[in-house]
Design an enzyme around this catalytic site. Structure first.
Site, PDB file in Angstrom:
ATOM      1  CE1 TYR A  64      -3.098  -2.959   0.221  1.00 43.98           C
ATOM      2  CE2 TYR A  64      -3.452  -2.503   2.549  1.00 43.98           C
ATOM      3  CZ  TYR A  64      -3.715  -3.259   1.429  1.00 43.98           C
ATOM      4  OH  TYR A  64      -4.600  -4.309   1.513  1.00 43.98           O
ATOM      5  CG  HIS A 136      -1.432  -8.635  -0.146  1.00 46.65           C
ATOM      6  ND1 HIS A 136      -1.039  -7.319  -0.077  1.00 46.65           N
ATOM      7  CD2 HIS A 136      -2.760  -8.600  -0.402  1.00 46.65           C
ATOM      8  CE1 HIS A 136      -2.081  -6.528  -0.283  1.00 46.65           C
ATOM      9  NE2 HIS A 136      -3.135  -7.282  -0.484  1.00 46.65           N
ATOM     10  CB  SER A 215     -14.103  -4.973  -0.550  1.00 42.59           C
ATOM     11  OG  SER A 215     -12.875  -4.448  -0.978  1.00 42.59           O
ATOM     12  NE  ARG A 219     -12.674  -3.801  -4.426  1.00 43.10           N
ATOM     13  CZ  ARG A 219     -11.455  -4.181  -4.080  1.00 43.10           C
ATOM     14  NH1 ARG A 219     -10.662  -3.348  -3.468  1.00 43.10           N
ATOM     15  NH2 ARG A 219     -11.030  -5.396  -4.331  1.00 43.10           N
ATOM     16  N   GLY A 220     -17.326   0.789  -1.917  1.00 39.09           N
ATOM     17  CA  GLY A 220     -18.104   2.021  -1.806  1.00 39.09           C
ATOM     18  C   GLY A 220     -19.454   1.969  -2.492  1.00 39.09           C
ATOM     19  CG  PHE A 221     -22.232  -0.537  -5.725  1.00 39.01           C
ATOM     20  CD1 PHE A 221     -22.643   0.268  -6.776  1.00 39.01           C
ATOM     21  CD2 PHE A 221     -23.092  -1.543  -5.286  1.00 39.01           C
ATOM     22  CE1 PHE A 221     -23.882   0.069  -7.386  1.00 39.01           C
ATOM     23  CE2 PHE A 221     -24.328  -1.743  -5.877  1.00 39.01           C
ATOM     24  CZ  PHE A 221     -24.720  -0.943  -6.929  1.00 39.01           C
ATOM     25  N   GLY A 225     -24.027   3.604  -4.065  1.00 40.59           N
ATOM     26  CA  GLY A 225     -24.614   3.189  -5.327  1.00 40.59           C
ATOM     27  C   GLY A 225     -23.811   3.724  -6.503  1.00 40.59           C
TER      28      GLY A 225
END
Length: 350
Positions: A64, A136, A215, A219-221, A225
């Site tokens: 990262y 990872h 997640s 991923r924020g969806f 939305g």
């Protein structure tokens, strides 16, 4: 909106002694993938707020940034802060010169690299011991037993406490666990990503391995939305994800609309609803939603107070069948659990 003023309960992750907050904090987005890196002082304030609120599992990785996220966590944990958290970091990716004045990511799991990566992470984090150290992604050119044997040595030397794997198949989990007990497997698990439930989750539970869900907000969806794609910079990782492309988003936004109606009835946000669904999967599951805003962190913590009925769980689960598009694009699909098989140990020549 559900309140976040509460004590975050503790859970046992795996069956070998690690205890963590029931919800962790994914730190990747502070340094990469989702827009430009955020200012260190703001992110340190956020991390300290999370710790003071009872969230103690901090999830990072050497890749990262690369490297800058571990340095950020190290700054945040100076002084007495280190004693209050469980630090999880990862190794397994390396930037390699491709000969065209750019670099590509390659997976490494050989013993020398495992050790060098661990030493480097300890230094960047400014800690004597890593609480939970994940591979990872699996290096499919090296038997998993070889990688695990070196990790076992690092445990014996006191450099790491517990071992985990990320995005890994059931057969690889079993082979790794036979060398040294795994404490956690990290995988993508959410209302709209449920393929792990068929084999991976049962394998972990059979072996007493904890589950860390990355997640959990899609991923924020599952928070915003279709709006999640508004105003993203070109380098934002989400622009590569098939589910979030226009041809699939038109379909997938119907799922979000249905979730919004359920959340409205519950008096919570869709983020809280999505996280509550993960929390209801069991006391061996720890979601690690990421955020760069204290307000969102408070909201995410509010999910811990939400109770879902059997009917509400079923209603949410029925939505997963309606998702359109793969979770990763072709470039990343080789790094998923479906492609994590390694050669037999008998093939290894050190």
């Amino acid at each position: 909106m559900a309140s976040s003023t509460m004590n975050v309960r503790r859970i046992k992750l795996g069956s070998h002694g690690l205890e963590v907050s029931a919800q962790g904090l994914g730190c990747m987005g502070m340094s990469m993938a989702y827009g430009p890196p955020k200012p260190d002082d703001e992110m340190i304030e956020l991390i300290h707020f999370a710790i003071n609120s009872g969230i103690t599992l901090l999830d990072t990785s050497d890749i990262y940034g690369p490297f800058t996220n571990e340095l950020l966590i190290g700054k945040a944990l100076e002084g007495e802060w280190r004693k209050k958290v469980e630090v999880a970091t990862k190794f397994g990716f390396k930037f390699v010169d491709d000969g065209n004045e750019s670099y590509k990511l390659e997976k490494y799991g050989d013993p020398a690299y495992v050790r060098a990566a661990c030493e480097a992470s300890l230094k960047r984090l400014g800690v004597d011991c890593i609480d939970l150290y994940y591979q990872h992604r699996v290096d499919t050119s090296i038997p998993i037993e070889v990688t695990m044997s070196e990790l076992k040595k690092l445990v014996e030397e006191g450099k790491i406490k517990y071992i985990g794997l990320s995005e890994v198949s059931p057969s690889t989990i079993r082979r790794a666990h036979a060398v040294h007990p795994l404490t956690a497997v990290q995988l993508e698990w959410s209302v709209w990503c449920r393929e792990v439930e068929e084999e991976i989750i049962p394998t972990c539970r059979e072996l007493g391995i904890g589950i860390v869900a990355y997640s959990p907000l899609g991923r924020g969806f599952l928070s915003l939305g279709a709006k999640v794609m508004d105003n993203l910079i070109d380098s934002d990782f989400r622009k590569t994800l098939p589910r979030l492309q226009p041809e699939n988003m038109e379909h997938n936004k119907l799922l979000f609309e249905k979730m919004s109606k359920i959340a409205s009835k519950k008096g919570c946000t869709t983020s809280q609803l999505a996280l509550a669904w993960v929390h209801h999967q069991g006391e061996d599951v720890c979601p690690i939603p990421g955020t760069t805003k204290i307000e969102n962190l408070k909201q995410n913590m509010g999910a811990l107070a939400i109770s879902l009925t059997t009917e509400e769980m079923a209603e949410l689960e029925s939505l997963a069948d309606q998702v359109k598009g793969d979770r990763y694009g072709p470039m990343q699909s080789s790094n998923t659990w479906k492609n994590s098989q390694t050669p037999p140990l008998s093939s290894w020549k050190a």
